[in-house]
Write a protein that holds these residues in place. Structure first.
Motif, mmCIF file in Angstrom:
data_model
loop_
_atom_site.group_PDB
_atom_site.id
_atom_site.type_symbol
_atom_site.label_atom_id
_atom_site.label_comp_id
_atom_site.label_asym_id
_atom_site.label_seq_id
_atom_site.Cartn_x
_atom_site.Cartn_y
_atom_site.Cartn_z
ATOM 1 N N VAL A 104 0.830 -1.219 0.000
ATOM 2 C CA VAL A 104 0.000 0.000 0.000
ATOM 3 C C VAL A 104 0.859 1.262 0.000
ATOM 4 C CG1 VAL A 104 -1.811 1.264 1.211
ATOM 5 C CG2 VAL A 104 -1.877 -1.228 1.151
ATOM 6 N N ASN A 105 1.877 1.294 0.824
ATOM 7 C CA ASN A 105 2.687 2.520 0.911
ATOM 8 C C ASN A 105 3.394 2.819 -0.415
ATOM 9 O OD1 ASN A 105 2.400 3.664 3.547
ATOM 10 N ND2 ASN A 105 3.430 1.856 4.376
ATOM 11 N N LEU A 106 3.320 4.052 -0.826
ATOM 12 C CA LEU A 106 3.928 4.460 -2.099
ATOM 13 C C LEU A 106 5.450 4.477 -1.974
ATOM 14 C CD1 LEU A 106 1.649 7.550 -2.843
ATOM 15 C CD2 LEU A 106 1.424 5.256 -3.810
ATOM 16 N N MET A 107 6.106 4.145 -3.100
ATOM 17 C CA MET A 107 7.578 4.112 -3.091
ATOM 18 C C MET A 107 8.154 5.492 -2.773
ATOM 19 S SD MET A 107 7.899 1.678 -6.392
ATOM 20 C CE MET A 107 9.486 0.909 -6.398
ATOM 21 N N SER A 108 7.559 6.520 -3.341
ATOM 22 C CA SER A 108 8.065 7.881 -3.109
ATOM 23 C C SER A 108 7.876 8.279 -1.643
ATOM 24 C CB SER A 108 7.344 8.873 -4.021
ATOM 25 O OG SER A 108 5.942 8.693 -3.904
ATOM 26 N N TYR A 109 6.782 7.806 -1.059
ATOM 27 C CA TYR A 109 6.500 8.114 0.348
ATOM 28 C C TYR A 109 7.526 7.423 1.256
ATOM 29 C CZ TYR A 109 3.899 8.248 4.785
ATOM 30 O OH TYR A 109 3.530 8.417 6.098
ATOM 31 N N TYR A 156 4.906 7.031 10.792
ATOM 32 C CA TYR A 156 4.684 7.257 9.355
ATOM 33 C C TYR A 156 3.945 6.074 8.721
ATOM 34 C CZ TYR A 156 7.743 11.358 9.217
ATOM 35 O OH TYR A 156 8.291 12.611 9.390
ATOM 36 N N LEU A 157 3.511 5.146 9.562
ATOM 37 C CA LEU A 157 2.701 3.999 9.119
ATOM 38 C C LEU A 157 3.466 2.985 8.269
ATOM 39 C CD1 LEU A 157 -0.257 6.328 8.494
ATOM 40 C CD2 LEU A 157 -0.483 4.319 9.956
ATOM 41 N N LEU A 158 4.772 2.927 8.460
ATOM 42 C CA LEU A 158 5.550 1.892 7.777
ATOM 43 C C LEU A 158 5.569 0.639 8.647
ATOM 44 C CD1 LEU A 158 6.338 4.110 5.841
ATOM 45 C CD2 LEU A 158 8.712 3.457 6.080
ATOM 46 N N LEU A 159 5.716 -0.510 8.000
ATOM 47 C CA LEU A 159 5.825 -1.769 8.741
ATOM 48 C C LEU A 159 7.283 -1.931 9.141
ATOM 49 C CD1 LEU A 159 3.753 -4.508 6.858
ATOM 50 C CD2 LEU A 159 3.406 -3.685 9.187
ATOM 51 N N ALA A 160 7.578 -1.645 10.382
ATOM 52 C CA ALA A 160 8.974 -1.698 10.839
ATOM 53 C C ALA A 160 9.065 -2.517 12.109
ATOM 54 C CB ALA A 160 9.481 -0.287 11.090
ATOM 55 N N LEU A 208 -0.767 13.863 4.286
ATOM 56 C CA LEU A 208 -0.045 12.636 3.907
ATOM 57 C C LEU A 208 -0.400 11.510 4.875
ATOM 58 C CD1 LEU A 208 3.604 13.721 2.964
ATOM 59 C CD2 LEU A 208 1.840 12.785 1.448
ATOM 60 N N SER A 209 -0.435 11.833 6.166
ATOM 61 C CA SER A 209 -0.733 10.821 7.174
ATOM 62 C C SER A 209 -2.173 10.319 7.049
ATOM 63 C CB SER A 209 -0.493 11.383 8.582
ATOM 64 O OG SER A 209 -0.870 10.438 9.549
ATOM 65 N N ALA A 210 -3.111 11.260 6.948
ATOM 66 C CA ALA A 210 -4.526 10.855 6.885
ATOM 67 C C ALA A 210 -4.812 10.041 5.625
ATOM 68 C CB ALA A 210 -5.415 12.093 6.937
ATOM 69 N N LEU A 211 -4.227 10.468 4.502
ATOM 70 C CA LEU A 211 -4.429 9.712 3.256
ATOM 71 C C LEU A 211 -3.840 8.311 3.385
ATOM 72 C CD1 LEU A 211 -3.604 12.553 0.688
ATOM 73 C CD2 LEU A 211 -5.823 11.389 0.911
ATOM 74 N N ASN A 212 -2.673 8.243 4.030
ATOM 75 C CA ASN A 212 -2.036 6.936 4.204
ATOM 76 C C ASN A 212 -2.856 6.042 5.129
ATOM 77 O OD1 ASN A 212 0.124 5.691 2.998
ATOM 78 N ND2 ASN A 212 1.408 5.817 4.814
ATOM 79 N N GLN A 213 -3.333 6.633 6.227
ATOM 80 C CA GLN A 213 -4.180 5.852 7.150
ATOM 81 C C GLN A 213 -5.395 5.305 6.402
ATOM 82 O OE1 GLN A 213 -5.184 7.897 10.966
ATOM 83 N NE2 GLN A 213 -3.617 9.338 10.366
#
Lengths: 126, 163
Positions: free
Chosen positions: A62-67, A116-120, B107-112
């Protein structure tokens, strides 16, 4: 500091430590003998005994590469090229070790990455 | 829809009602409540389950902080989205102006929202990478479109942050 077992040479003997070598003085004879070096067990601080810990980031479709690249730059201060290299490693190999060292800073890095919501994850180095 | 940078704002103009509605759904979509898979994804374990002490400490001390961090971001976005309220019946295109200083919150809310929607729908990697999937024929297709639309907005905001 806790030490290992000693041979004390009886109740009249006194033990002095000189650079790890025990000198045993006998009051009756006035002689001083140098005993075998005592083997001391040093108690290291928990930090010294701590194995290095690794901060590992796992692939997430789900997480974008650029992000992900931006997050690596922000959290670790890596230049863009290095951040991209790690991001591509995560993408192609499923995981990348971003940092290794003591547990406390490793935990802080993992906390920031989760922010940052990464899987770490935090892993003990082998 | 047009999206561009204007001074200290990101301006999304010519928003049709459908896209405006998708934007309005960001805060709600980011809420993982009632979906254990989504909850697990947003609040994943920091290490393997054998490290019980670390996991327990994490649950006690770190997770509440993360929860608060995520909520602050979605609240900021919700306030920005109030610009789209009113005139719900109007089909006129709308404009949304996001202050540049809110970029991180967006960025955070969109990611969530993307992570929660993907977890709830259990999207596969193939589905997520299929950007040519169309038309929208089911609720699942709509959710996938939502994930991709939010991803597109993230890409734009990221580009703006780099410049």
């Amino acid at each position: 500091m806790s030490c290992g077992p000693r041979r004390d040479g009886g109740c009249l003997a006194q033990i002095k430590e000189t650079k790890g070598i025990a000198q045993v003085s006998n009051e009756k004879t006035g002689s001083i003998t140098t005993a075998e070096p005592t083997i001391e067990k040093e108690t290291r601080s928990e930090e010294e005994l701590d194995l290095p810990w690794q901060v590992v980031v796992h692939n997430d479709p789900v997480n974008l590469m650029s992000y992900v690249t931006m997050v690596f730059q922000r959290v670790f201060g890596y230049p863009r090229e290095r951040a991209e290299r790690h991001m591509l490693e995560v993408h192609h190999k499923g995981r990348s070790i971003l940092w290794s060292g003591m547990r406390e800073p490793a935990e802080l890095y993992v906390q920031q990455l989760h922010g940052y919501l990464l899987l770490a994850t935090l892993e003990k180095a082998c | 829809m047009e999206i561009r940078r204007r001074k200290d704002q990101i301006e999304i103009s010519e928003l049709d009602p459908f896209l405006a509605e998708l934007l309005r759904q960001i805060p709600g979509s980011a809420n993982p409540e009632g979906a254990p898979a989504a909850e697990q994804r947003l609040f994943s374990l920091p290490t393997n389950r054998k490290e019980t002490e670390i996991c327990a400490e994490w649950k006690t001390y770190v997770e509440p902080e993360l929860r608060s961090l995520f909520q602050t971001a979605t609240q900021t976005v919700a306030i920005d989205l109030e610009q789209l309220n009113g005139n719900e019946k109007s089909l006129a295109n709308r404009t949304l102006r996001i202050p540049a200083k809110h970029a991180d919150a967006w960025l955070s809310a969109l990611n969530q929202a993307r992570l929660v929607i993907a977890a709830k729908n259990n999207f596969t990697e193939n589905e997520l990478n299929d950007h040519f999937r169309s038309p929208i024929g089911s609720r699942r297709d709509l959710s996938l479109f939502q994930v991709n639309f939010y991803g597109f907005l993230q890409e734009f905001i990221l580009r703006e942050l780099e410049d």
